[in-house]
Every structure is written in structure tokens, then in C-alpha cells.
Scaffold this motif. Sequence first.
Motif, PDB file in Angstrom:
ATOM      1  N   TYR A  25       0.609  -1.131  -0.093  1.00  0.00           N
ATOM      2  CA  TYR A  25      -0.103  -0.305   0.118  1.00  0.00           C
ATOM      3  C   TYR A  25       1.046   1.145   0.012  1.00  0.00           C
ATOM      4  CZ  TYR A  25      -3.984  -2.925   1.346  1.00  0.00           C
ATOM      5  OH  TYR A  25      -4.833  -3.979   1.377  1.00  0.00           O
ATOM      6  N   LYS A  26       0.228   2.245  -0.703  1.00  0.00           N
ATOM      7  CA  LYS A  26       1.589   3.957  -0.563  1.00  0.00           C
ATOM      8  C   LYS A  26       1.372   4.001   0.806  1.00  0.00           C
ATOM      9  CE  LYS A  26      -0.871   5.061  -4.839  1.00  0.00           C
ATOM     10  NZ  LYS A  26      -1.927   6.223  -5.657  1.00  0.00           N
ATOM     11  N   LEU A 189      -6.990  -9.912  -2.309  1.00  0.00           N
ATOM     12  CA  LEU A 189      -5.934  -9.807  -3.752  1.00  0.00           C
ATOM     13  C   LEU A 189      -4.613  -9.556  -3.762  1.00  0.00           C
ATOM     14  CD1 LEU A 189      -8.896  -7.398  -4.348  1.00  0.00           C
ATOM     15  CD2 LEU A 189      -8.639  -9.593  -5.697  1.00  0.00           C
ATOM     16  N   LEU A 190      -4.159  -9.477  -2.722  1.00  0.00           N
ATOM     17  CA  LEU A 190      -2.352  -9.231  -2.826  1.00  0.00           C
ATOM     18  C   LEU A 190      -1.663 -10.507  -2.707  1.00  0.00           C
ATOM     19  CD1 LEU A 190      -3.168  -5.747  -1.214  1.00  0.00           C
ATOM     20  CD2 LEU A 190      -2.892  -6.489  -4.258  1.00  0.00           C
ATOM     21  N   GLU A 213       2.962  -0.626  -7.980  1.00  0.00           N
ATOM     22  CA  GLU A 213       3.405  -2.415  -8.311  1.00  0.00           C
ATOM     23  C   GLU A 213       2.139  -3.225  -8.261  1.00  0.00           C
ATOM     24  OE1 GLU A 213       6.966   0.578  -8.246  1.00  0.00           O
ATOM     25  OE2 GLU A 213       5.120   0.311  -6.729  1.00  0.00           O
ATOM     26  N   ALA A 214       1.479  -3.204  -6.874  1.00  0.00           N
ATOM     27  CA  ALA A 214       0.352  -3.866  -6.339  1.00  0.00           C
ATOM     28  C   ALA A 214      -0.432  -4.470  -8.007  1.00  0.00           C
ATOM     29  CB  ALA A 214       0.174  -3.550  -4.822  1.00  0.00           C
ATOM     30  N   LYS A 215      -0.706  -2.954  -7.561  1.00  0.00           N
ATOM     31  CA  LYS A 215      -1.919  -2.641  -8.739  1.00  0.00           C
ATOM     32  C   LYS A 215      -1.773  -3.153 -10.344  1.00  0.00           C
ATOM     33  CE  LYS A 215      -3.039   2.304  -7.883  1.00  0.00           C
ATOM     34  NZ  LYS A 215      -3.467   3.153  -8.281  1.00  0.00           N
ATOM     35  N   ASP A 216      -0.332  -3.127 -10.533  1.00  0.00           N
ATOM     36  CA  ASP A 216       0.312  -3.759 -11.994  1.00  0.00           C
ATOM     37  C   ASP A 216      -0.039  -5.315 -12.472  1.00  0.00           C
ATOM     38  OD1 ASP A 216       0.559  -1.203 -13.275  1.00  0.00           O
ATOM     39  OD2 ASP A 216       3.226  -1.283 -13.235  1.00  0.00           O
ATOM     40  N   GLN A 217       0.108  -5.626 -10.844  1.00  0.00           N
ATOM     41  CA  GLN A 217       0.317  -7.607 -10.522  1.00  0.00           C
ATOM     42  C   GLN A 217      -1.292  -8.015 -10.186  1.00  0.00           C
ATOM     43  OE1 GLN A 217       3.143  -9.348 -10.449  1.00  0.00           O
ATOM     44  NE2 GLN A 217       1.379 -10.549 -10.611  1.00  0.00           N
TER      45      GLN A 217
END
Length: 261
Positions: A25-26, A189-190, A213-217
Motif C-alpha cells: 500500500y502507499k 487480492l494481494l 507495483e501492486a496495482k500492475d500485478q
Amino acid sequence: MMDEKDWVEFKRKLKAKTEIDLDLYKEPQMKRRIGNLVTRANMNSYVEYFDNAAKDKDDFAAFIEYLTINVSEFFRTPEKFGKLETDVIPDLLKRSPKLNIWSAGCSIGAEPYSLAIIMKEMTPNTRHRILASDLDIEILAKAKRGVYTKDEIKAMKPERLAKYFKPEGDKYAVSQDIKSCIEFKRHNLLKDPFENGFDLILCRNVVIYFTEEAKDQLYANFFKALKPGGILFVGATEAILNFRKLGYTSFQPFFYQKPLA
């Protein structure tokens, strides 16, 4: 004292207890968000706040709900749900009479129940699969109960409200007919593996604090989980700018398609 060492220990404790990994997370936004809780509780550190919240089941559930941003309502952004009804689902039904749909990060259940209503009206004699998942067990329990406030159903057409809900005091309960359409499941989801073979995946207003990076994955994993021709539907502030790099084509704004070939 809220220093880096305190933050690292807080993240370790949270991950051990809940499997929520704040490294995905950010950090500035999450520090600010959780720091507000620490301040309001008159505590001196993230760890002190965590340890105190963990003593009480209800307090800890409220903390996790705040952390995972469980804000939802039926037919959220109605114009986008309109596109789902008029353009997206008809396109999908051309290729498959029975759809496999996933509401990922379903929160209080408003989104999957909205989908069930749409599918019931569009294909009354067909039973589609609608999977609804969330990380938060307490929120999933609320979703399964299917009882909502006036604010949560404010975008509902009056005729739908009358047909698919019954009043319970000052709230509204989803009919058993609609509830029976949904399969609820806890899913991170992660972290957790994804099923595949989906015609439609909705992941809306979930990734706001995820790192890029987490979004792209996540979007890459959704791509693998979709059938060829399947569509990913994201939130109104979550346009995927690098969708081509991830393999998608743009079906419409906020709807991304896995190519047929």
C-alpha cells in the motif's frame, strides 16, 4: 512515539494477525490514515493503538473496516452500471449464455447484489455464477446478511426497491431470491491465488491505496483470470493508463477487455 521502528513493528503485527501486507500500500497515505486513528484514541504509537484495538473483537473489526475502506452502495455510479447493462453484458452474452462473474473486493455486498438484479432482469431463466470476495470477514458477514440503509440503496430505482427488497424497520433487506444468486468467499487480492475462466470481473474503488507495483500485478492477475473476450470493470477514478502494456484493449472508458485472440 510514532517513528519508523514503530511503523515497521505495527506492519509486522498487522500482517501476522490479518494477512494484510501494508508494504503493498502507499505508505504516506496509510501512515496518515492510521495516524489519525492513533491521535483520536490519544495513543502514542502505532503499536500501542494496535495492541489496544486487538484486545476487543468489535474494536479490532472496526479498525479493519476503516483500514480496508468499506464504503459502497447499490448501483454506484449509475451511468457506469447503465453501460454494463446496455453494452457490456449483452456483448458477453453473445459468446456465453451463462456468465461467470467476480465482484472482487465486494465490501458490504451492494455490488454483487446489484449485478444479481441486472442478470435476473436481463436473463430471467438463466442462473449465472456471481462470486463475491473480500478480505474483511466482518464485512463479508454483513454482505451475507443483506440488510442496508437508505443511503446504501439511494441509487436504486423505486420499482427495483419494491421488487427485490423488503423493509426491516428503517432498513431494507435483499430478497432471498437475489441472495441465493451470490457465492461469498474470503479472498486476499494481494496474496491468494485467483480462479480463472471469468467473463466479467469488477474491481471498483478497491485499489486507491495500493502501490503502482501492486496495482500492475493485480491487473495482470485479473488478465490471466479472464476468458478471451472477458472484461474488467474498474472504478470511476481508477483508469488503467498502461492497459495496453498489460495486454488489455479498451472496450469503453473504465471497461478493459482481454482480446479474443
